[in-house]
Design an enzyme around this catalytic site. Structure first.
Site, short mmCIF file in Angstrom:
data_model
loop_
_atom_site.label_atom_id
_atom_site.label_comp_id
_atom_site.label_asym_id
_atom_site.label_seq_id
_atom_site.Cartn_x
_atom_site.Cartn_y
_atom_site.Cartn_z
N LYS A 1 0.84 -1.20 0.00
CA LYS A 1 0.00 0.00 0.00
C LYS A 1 0.87 1.26 0.00
CE LYS A 1 -1.79 2.44 3.33
NZ LYS A 1 -1.60 3.80 2.76
N GLU B 1 10.80 0.88 9.55
CA GLU B 1 11.74 1.99 9.31
C GLU B 1 11.03 3.26 9.73
OE1 GLU B 1 14.73 1.71 8.45
OE2 GLU B 1 14.70 -0.27 7.51
P1 NAI Z 1 2.30 7.89 8.50
O1 NAI Z 1 3.23 7.09 9.30
O2 NAI Z 1 0.93 8.14 9.02
O3 NAI Z 1 2.13 7.24 7.05
C1 NAI Z 1 2.96 6.24 6.49
C2 NAI Z 1 2.11 5.14 5.89
O4 NAI Z 1 1.40 4.46 6.91
C3 NAI Z 1 1.05 5.62 4.91
O5 NAI Z 1 0.96 4.69 3.85
C4 NAI Z 1 -0.22 5.61 5.75
O6 NAI Z 1 -1.38 5.46 4.98
C5 NAI Z 1 -0.01 4.40 6.62
N1 NAI Z 1 -0.72 4.39 7.89
C6 NAI Z 1 -1.22 5.44 8.59
N2 NAI Z 1 -1.82 5.02 9.71
C7 NAI Z 1 -1.70 3.68 9.74
C8 NAI Z 1 -2.10 2.66 10.66
N3 NAI Z 1 -2.74 2.96 11.79
N4 NAI Z 1 -1.80 1.38 10.38
C9 NAI Z 1 -1.13 1.06 9.27
N5 NAI Z 1 -0.73 1.97 8.35
C10 NAI Z 1 -1.00 3.27 8.58
O7 NAI Z 1 2.99 9.27 8.17
P2 NAI Z 1 2.25 10.64 7.83
O8 NAI Z 1 1.04 10.86 8.67
O9 NAI Z 1 2.08 10.72 6.39
O10 NAI Z 1 3.36 11.65 8.32
C11 NAI Z 1 3.41 12.06 9.68
C12 NAI Z 1 4.83 12.25 10.12
O11 NAI Z 1 5.54 11.05 10.04
C13 NAI Z 1 5.62 13.18 9.25
O12 NAI Z 1 5.41 14.49 9.63
C14 NAI Z 1 7.01 12.73 9.48
O13 NAI Z 1 7.53 13.32 10.65
C15 NAI Z 1 6.88 11.26 9.71
N6 NAI Z 1 7.19 10.44 8.53
C16 NAI Z 1 8.33 9.71 8.56
C17 NAI Z 1 8.68 8.94 7.47
C18 NAI Z 1 9.91 8.16 7.47
O14 NAI Z 1 10.29 7.63 6.44
N7 NAI Z 1 10.58 8.02 8.58
C19 NAI Z 1 7.86 8.92 6.27
C20 NAI Z 1 6.64 9.67 6.35
C21 NAI Z 1 6.36 10.40 7.45
#
Ligand code: NAI
Ligand code: MG
Length: 493
Positions: A199, A273
């Site tokens: 996804k 990660e």
């Molecule tokens: P997120 O962690 O919510 O999203 C990443 C993925 O997880 C997306 O595909 C999302 O649809 C999915 N996801 C969201 N909630 C989930 C759940 N409960 N169970 C399973 N999958 C789920 O990240 P978001 O909200 O886009 O960004 C928030 C913050 O996270 C950013 O401001 C940044 O600080 C951090 N971030 C860090 C990343 C990294 O590579 N370390 C990448 C993206 C965001």
């Protein structure tokens, strides 16, 4: 917001706009995008049982690009069943050298369509075309090539331990490197003989869906790769599905913790990660110009939407003034704007929500007494933008020194001794990456050996290679991706 307070002793900044180039936008004539994307399950695009679609926009213009299906639990279940059937009947029985051929084919096809993938990546996510063209897409192909090579050599990769595939993997990826993260997840899983349900993130689903089309054309047997779209609820339905053997997640530490909780007590294997707050450490004996370029690359690269971004700068006191001066000068020459323009250094922030988060953390930084400096560039009226920003006069306990901002914002601290640098660098809940800049090889080994971070760069930053493992300590995650370590995360031994 920018308080342009200058240190009295620092030489006066003499900015010029000698780098103002004429616009050189990449064409979009050659790309093919549908208005509406369904779910890629069992080798076909199928309508979602949910009957729901969401919109993905271009964050640089706020214009809609396409409607994308939102998978619900029954859609997730359908995808997992397709992957299970493909695993049992086809993929787990196929000799490694045949699996490898498919992976090589996918790698070559990504190369052939590199231009289309780069343009769509920049449109959907806001990153500069120079990056999607020179970093994301070539590295995605490189990961497929690299893991293709291991597919028939698993017994050499893990000698004497009879490596076996795990089964079906659920994979959830973020919006900062959409195609590249898909490649990081799919290539090792398939090389080791697993099938997948992947996804992409809700703001950047398009290159994964284009990859689904490519996989169809590559004639990979049905059901081996399933790509379903949706937001957090869809992700949660994947992690909760009882018939998955492995979960691979890249994203925020908060969601990583939710997933870890959801998986506790199950026999699913997982790799996570998560976030980072990497320190770039500049010693006085470093080549300062090179280091400044490394700092710029470390934090303004991809708008700071990088988990391993060099979002903290630790600079030795004796050279701090010079480094900060040169950094400000260099910031003035950064081109901020249209991601499709080949001159652009800093593109659009990925989403309205992310921009809101960056703004609120920067405000906290100012309220806590930090000295904020922003480059004086102008940004387009429409779209989501944030100017390259640095903070000085911050303390180790400052929110912006501790929390991941995930935007083009750098927190600068100084240090006097090697020990102080190491202590400050390690004083964070994260431990994903770090950088050291010095002329002395012995100092590199001393410092990198003592930093609690999974990835260390010396006299460079943000360099990636498929043969090299990537992953973090502490709240930055569990497990490694890339290299043999990344392959081992997809086999039982
Ligand atoms: P997120 O962690 O919510 O999203 C990443 C993925 O997880 C997306 O595909 C999302 O649809 C999915 N996801 C969201 N909630 C989930 C759940 N409960 N169970 C399973 N999958 C789920 O990240 P978001 O909200 O886009 O960004 C928030 C913050 O996270 C950013 O401001 C940044 O600080 C951090 N971030 C860090 C990343 C990294 O590579 N370390 C990448 C993206 C965001
Ligand atoms: Mg989008």
């Amino acid at each position: 917001m920018a308080k342009k307070k200058q240190n009295k002793r620092a030489p006066k900044l003499k900015f010029s706009n000698k780098w103002a180039y004429s616009a050189a936008p990449e064409s979009t004539d050659h790309i093919e995008l549908k208005e509406k994307y369904d779910l890629f399950i069992n080798g076909k695009f199928v309508k979602p049982n949910s009957k729901k679609y969401f919109t993905t926009i271009n964050p640089a213009t706020e214009k809609k690009i396409a409607s994308v299906a939102e998978a619900n639990e029954s859609d997730v279940d359908k995808a997992v069943k397709a992957a299970r059937k493909a695993y049992d009947n086809t993929w787990s029985k196929m000799p490694g050298k045949e699996r490898g051929k498919y992976l090589y084919r996918i790698a070559r096809m990504i190369q052939e369509r590199a231009r289309e993938f780069s343009v769509i990546e920049s449109m959907d996510g806001g990153k500069p075309i120079r990056e999607s063209r020179d970093v994301d897409v070539p590295l995605a192909a490189a990961h497929f090539f690299y893991y293709a090579g291991w597919a028939d050599k698993l017994n050499y990769a893990f000698p004497g331990v009879h490596p076996r595939s795990m089964g079906v993997a659920g994979q959830i990826i973020p919006w900062n490197f959409p195609l590249l993260m898909a490649a990081w997840k799919i290539a090792p899983a398939l090389a080791a003989g697993n099938t997948v349900v992947l996804k992409p993130a809700e703001t950047t689903p398009l290159t994964a869906l284009k990859l689904a089309e490519l996989i169809q054309e590559a004639e990979l047997p049905d059901g081996i790769v399933n790509i379903i779209t949706g937001a957090g609820r869809t992700g949660a339905a994947i992690t909760a599905h009882p018939q998955l053997n492995k979960i691979a997640f890249t994203g925020s530490t908060d969601v990583g913790k939710i997933i870890q909780n959801a998986l506790a007590g199950t026999d699913k294997k997982y790799t996570l990660e998560l976030g980072g707050k990497a320190a770039n450490i500049i010693f006085e004996d470093a080549s300062i110009d090179m280091a400044v370029e490394g700092i710029i690359n470390g934090i303004f690269f991809n708008q700071g939407h990088v988990c391993c971004a060099g979002s903290r700068l630790l600079v030795q006191e004796s050279v701090a003034e010079e480094v900060i001066h040169k950094l400000k000068e260099r910031m003035e020459t950064l081109v901020v704007g249209d991601p499709l323009d080949k001159n652009t250094d800093v593109g659009a922030i990925n989403s309205k929500e992310q921009l809101k988060k960056i703004k609120s953390l920067v405000k906290i930084g100012i309220n806590e007494g930090g000295n904020c400096y922003q480059s004086s560039c102008s940004v387009p009226a429409k779209g989501f933008w944030f100017k390259p920003t640095i903070f000085t006069d911050v303390a180790q306990s400052s929110t912006i020194v501790q929390e991941e901002i995930f935007g083009p914002v750098l927190a600068i601290q100084t240090f006097r001794t090697v020990e102080e640098a190491i202590e400050k660098a390690n004083n964070t809940p994260y431990g994903l990456s770090g950088g050291v800049w010095t002329d002395k090889g012995s100092k590199i080994f001393n410092v990198t050996g003592k930093l609690k971070a999974g990835v260390m760069w010396a006299n460079t930053f943000n360099k990636f290679d498929p043969t090299s493992p990537f992953g973090g300590y502490k709240e930055s995650g569990v497990g490694r991706e890339g290299g043999l370590h990344g392959l081992s995360a997809y086999v039982h031994v």
